[in-house]
Design a protein around this motif. Structure first.
Motif, mmCIF file in Angstrom:
data_model
loop_
_atom_site.group_PDB
_atom_site.id
_atom_site.type_symbol
_atom_site.label_atom_id
_atom_site.label_comp_id
_atom_site.label_asym_id
_atom_site.label_seq_id
_atom_site.Cartn_x
_atom_site.Cartn_y
_atom_site.Cartn_z
ATOM 1 N N CYS A 285 0.879 -1.166 0.000
ATOM 2 C CA CYS A 285 0.000 0.000 0.000
ATOM 3 C C CYS A 285 0.918 1.217 0.000
ATOM 4 C CB CYS A 285 -0.909 0.008 1.225
ATOM 5 S SG CYS A 285 -2.097 1.365 1.221
ATOM 6 N N ALA B 130 -1.946 -0.612 -4.518
ATOM 7 C CA ALA B 130 -2.611 -1.305 -3.418
ATOM 8 C C ALA B 130 -2.810 -2.778 -3.783
ATOM 9 C CB ALA B 130 -3.965 -0.648 -3.112
ATOM 10 N N ARG C 213 -5.944 -3.603 0.051
ATOM 11 C CA ARG C 213 -5.337 -3.023 1.253
ATOM 12 C C ARG C 213 -5.149 -1.536 0.938
ATOM 13 N NH1 ARG C 213 -3.895 0.198 4.486
ATOM 14 N NH2 ARG C 213 -1.778 0.312 5.310
ATOM 15 N N GLY C 214 -6.159 -0.766 1.297
ATOM 16 C CA GLY C 214 -6.181 0.647 0.958
ATOM 17 C C GLY C 214 -7.590 1.043 0.600
ATOM 18 N N GLY C 215 -7.746 2.152 -0.110
ATOM 19 C CA GLY C 215 -9.077 2.568 -0.514
ATOM 20 C C GLY C 215 -9.200 4.074 -0.559
ATOM 21 N N THR C 216 -10.431 4.557 -0.398
ATOM 22 C CA THR C 216 -10.685 5.988 -0.546
ATOM 23 C C THR C 216 -10.161 6.809 0.629
ATOM 24 O OG1 THR C 216 -12.907 5.716 0.404
ATOM 25 C CG2 THR C 216 -12.711 5.635 -1.986
ATOM 26 N N GLY D 226 -12.149 -0.699 -1.442
ATOM 27 C CA GLY D 226 -11.149 -0.622 -0.391
ATOM 28 C C GLY D 226 -11.546 -1.397 0.843
ATOM 29 N N GLU D 227 -10.787 -1.171 1.903
ATOM 30 C CA GLU D 227 -10.934 -1.932 3.138
ATOM 31 C C GLU D 227 -11.894 -1.292 4.138
ATOM 32 O OE1 GLU D 227 -6.947 -2.048 4.676
ATOM 33 O OE2 GLU D 227 -6.703 0.097 4.430
ATOM 34 N N ASP E 36 -16.688 3.164 -0.559
ATOM 35 C CA ASP E 36 -15.246 2.963 -0.695
ATOM 36 C C ASP E 36 -14.969 2.196 -1.993
ATOM 37 O OD1 ASP E 36 -12.558 2.893 -0.201
ATOM 38 O OD2 ASP E 36 -12.656 1.302 1.298
#
Length: 421
Positions: A21, A284, A301-304, A345-346, A352
């Motif tokens: 990430c 990510a 693993r990550g997102g907005t 994302g997560e 997300d």
């Protein structure tokens, strides 16, 4: 995808057991872009960088020897620049400047302050009343013209919190002459009527409108115009739309008729997104793939909370897939083949999402999704600490090498392997 970016991201995965990430900023690419932009600019044009697009200190440092200055919209941004240079030119804008901010702007030798209301002008005059040298100001004007090109974000030609309406110019100039003698000096005007415009011809027409208006005002009010700040607003395409044609734009403004009536004037541009967007990458790793109601989802693993731009603008962010062989389990590795997948994302919110119904040949858990064009308004506008997930790592490519700058809050999450990057 540039090979050095690909290699840097590949190295991240091989050096840590944690899912990748990270942001990767290509500082060499940013500098090359600016040099190419300046090659086609007329001699009377000047290039500033609006740091709101990406205020990363390493980005500012890389631009310091190349641009004429920086545009800031808060004291926080101003101090970021002054930490790197105590002498570079600074333009200070924004519709809600506090008295303390105006005072600090004067103390930190801001080159021009953009005045956005009659009250702000009166406050500026009052604060500068005892100065030996007057504070140099530009009046930001909201034109009443209905010929401005329309884009996703329009900031002029209609009701807006930005700037003074055109019909207030006479009142503002009278205030400067009657109340502001010796306190402030009107050096010109500032315009910023739109954002993310992709049409170079329309943008040039808008600049010509600015120049014509200022030439008329200079004659009507007997003004000496030092500068016109024509703002930014140069677009970056996040889909199949053609990119903004900078060489065409600069060739068109070089042919301006109105510029001849403003001899000795400098035209300032303050792009942000256009300088850095194409030279940042958000990588990510896919940590899960699932099917829900016949729709496939890839969870990152990550997102907005790291890259809010696609959610904010409501677009599908462009990406490429880096296939990897990261899989250590004895059971099958989930994947999507020749189908559509929504990349999320997560975070525990349905908003997300970074890309809906993306067509992929193959995407597996452990692969890395690299979101291109992530150099502007991606990390900066994101809600970083929502749910308390670790921040991404940050890498900078320069001189053919990558250099890690890992925030202290990240170190405990990524472990010793990341410290070695």
């Amino acid at each position: 995808m540039k090979p050095k970016v690909w290699e840097a991201i590949h190295q991240l995965q091989t050096k840590s057991r944690e899912p990748v990430c990270a942001y990767v900023y290509d500082l060499d690419g940013i500098q090359k872009n600016v040099r190419e932009m300046q090659q086609t600019m007329p001699s009377w044009a000047r290039l500033f960088y609006a740091i709101k697009a990406n205020p990363d200190p390493r980005v500012i440092e890389s631009l310091l020897p190349l641009v004429d200055g920086f545009e800031v919209a808060s004291i926080g941004e101003l101090l970021k620049v002054r930490e790197i240079s105590d002498s570079i030119q600074i333009l200070f804008g924004g519709p809600g400047k506090r008295e303390s901010e105006l005072e600090m702007a004067i103390q930190h030798n801001v080159t021009y302050i953009h005045v956005e209301s009659l009250l702000e002008l009166r406050r500026m005059i009052w604060l500068a009343r005892d100065r030996i040298d007057p504070v140099k100001i530009l009046l930001r004007i909201n034109l009443r013209a209905d010929t401005l090109p329309q884009t996703k974000i329009t900031m002029g030609g209609r009701p807006t919190p930005f700037g003074l309406d055109e019909q207030l110019i006479g009142q503002a100039i009278a205030m400067i002459r009657n109340e502001g003698q010796g306190a402030v000096r009107l050096c010109g005007f500032h315009f910023h009527s739109l954002s993310n415009n992709l049409d170079a011809k329309l943008h040039a027409e808008m600049i010509e409108l600015y120049l014509q208006k200022v030439a008329e005002w200079a004659a009507r009010y007997d003004l000496e115009i030092e500068v016109i700040n024509a703002g930014g607003g140069f677009g970056v395409s996040y889909n199949e739309a053609p990119e903004f044609d900078w060489p065409l734009f600069t060739s068109l403004i070089a042919q301006s008729d109105a510029i001849k009536r403003l001899a000795g004037m400098n035209l300032l541009f303050e792009p942000g997104r256009f300088i850095v967007a194409d030279h940042g990458y958000y990588a990510a790793e896919v940590i899960d793939i699932k099917t829900s109601h016949q729709q496939q989802f890839a969870v990152l693993r990550g997102g907005t909370h790291h890259n809010r731009l696609p959610a904010s603008w409501g677009h599908n962010h462009p990406f490429v897939i880096m296939p990897t062989d990261r899989w250590t389990y004895p059971f099958d590795r989930p994947e999507v083949r020749h189908g559509k997948v929504t990349i999320v994302g997560e975070l525990c919110t349905p908003k997300d999402r970074l890309h809906t119904d993306a067509e992929v040949e193959r995407l597996c858990v452990g692969d890395i999704v690299i979101f291109e064009k992530s150099g502007a308004y991606c990390w900066t506008i994101s809600h970083h600490d929502f749910l308390g997930h670790p921040h991404p790592e940050f890498y900078y490519l320069t001189g053919g090498k990558e250099h890690a700058a890992i925030d202290d809050t990240v170190r405990s999450a990524v472990g010793q392997a990341a410290d070695q990057c």
